[in-house]
Design a protein around this motif. Sequence first.
Motif, mmCIF file in Angstrom:
data_model
loop_
_atom_site.group_PDB
_atom_site.id
_atom_site.type_symbol
_atom_site.label_atom_id
_atom_site.label_comp_id
_atom_site.label_asym_id
_atom_site.label_seq_id
_atom_site.Cartn_x
_atom_site.Cartn_y
_atom_site.Cartn_z
ATOM 1 N N ALA A 61 49.714 -26.237 -2.816
ATOM 2 C CA ALA A 61 51.073 -26.319 -2.277
ATOM 3 C C ALA A 61 51.976 -27.144 -3.185
ATOM 4 O O ALA A 61 53.120 -26.759 -3.454
ATOM 5 N N ILE A 62 51.473 -28.259 -3.687
ATOM 6 C CA ILE A 62 52.258 -29.094 -4.594
ATOM 7 C C ILE A 62 52.562 -28.332 -5.875
ATOM 8 O O ILE A 62 53.700 -28.328 -6.359
ATOM 9 N N LEU A 63 51.558 -27.661 -6.426
ATOM 10 C CA LEU A 63 51.752 -26.878 -7.646
ATOM 11 C C LEU A 63 52.778 -25.770 -7.429
ATOM 12 O O LEU A 63 53.677 -25.570 -8.248
ATOM 13 N N ALA A 64 52.681 -25.065 -6.327
ATOM 14 C CA ALA A 64 53.624 -23.983 -6.034
ATOM 15 C C ALA A 64 55.042 -24.521 -5.862
ATOM 16 O O ALA A 64 56.007 -23.930 -6.370
ATOM 17 N N ALA A 65 55.185 -25.644 -5.175
ATOM 18 C CA ALA A 65 56.514 -26.237 -4.984
ATOM 19 C C ALA A 65 57.111 -26.680 -6.316
ATOM 20 O O ALA A 65 58.305 -26.485 -6.574
ATOM 21 N N GLU A 66 56.288 -27.277 -7.178
ATOM 22 C CA GLU A 66 56.765 -27.672 -8.507
ATOM 23 C C GLU A 66 57.218 -26.461 -9.315
ATOM 24 O O GLU A 66 58.247 -26.512 -9.993
ATOM 25 N N GLN A 67 56.472 -25.379 -9.199
ATOM 26 C CA GLN A 67 56.838 -24.172 -9.936
ATOM 27 C C GLN A 67 58.119 -23.553 -9.386
ATOM 28 O O GLN A 67 58.936 -23.025 -10.138
ATOM 29 N N MET A 68 58.303 -23.614 -8.078
ATOM 30 C CA MET A 68 59.554 -23.114 -7.497
ATOM 31 C C MET A 68 60.740 -23.879 -8.063
ATOM 32 O O MET A 68 61.739 -23.278 -8.477
ATOM 33 N N ASP A 69 60.627 -25.215 -8.094
ATOM 34 C CA ASP A 69 61.709 -26.041 -8.632
ATOM 35 C C ASP A 69 61.972 -25.739 -10.101
ATOM 36 O O ASP A 69 63.118 -25.578 -10.516
#
Length: 138
Positions: free
Chosen positions: A116-124
Amino acid sequence: MYEPIRTKSVHTMAGTAPSDFPHRSREEELDIQLAGHLAALLAVTDEIRSLAPSPALDTAAERLAQQVARLREGVTPVRSPAAAHEPQLVTLHQRAHALAGRALVVAASRADTAAAILAAEQMDAHASAAGSRALASR
């Protein structure tokens, strides 16, 4: 008054018992779905890296590959350098943003904090990259 039913229901499959075919748990299904979203995000990230190489994208791609391998029980994702054209860069960032969003939803559903953290960072990262590229092309 009524006779008991002596034949199998027409709704049961002929010759199959519930144990005759494998079932996956909800957790396993979510793992498969999350691995697919992250692998698709990795493919788009590799495509963007071929157009605009950067250390941040290299790191992100490596982290995505590690998460996919973890979810696939050690099987590393297939990676191939893809060629794209410069006008597609904004579109690729938008696609990567959407894929990261899907991965975030599944990761949150299965309570996978690392993914989830990785996906959120990639979204940003892809949202800001798509926005800055769109502004630069005007």
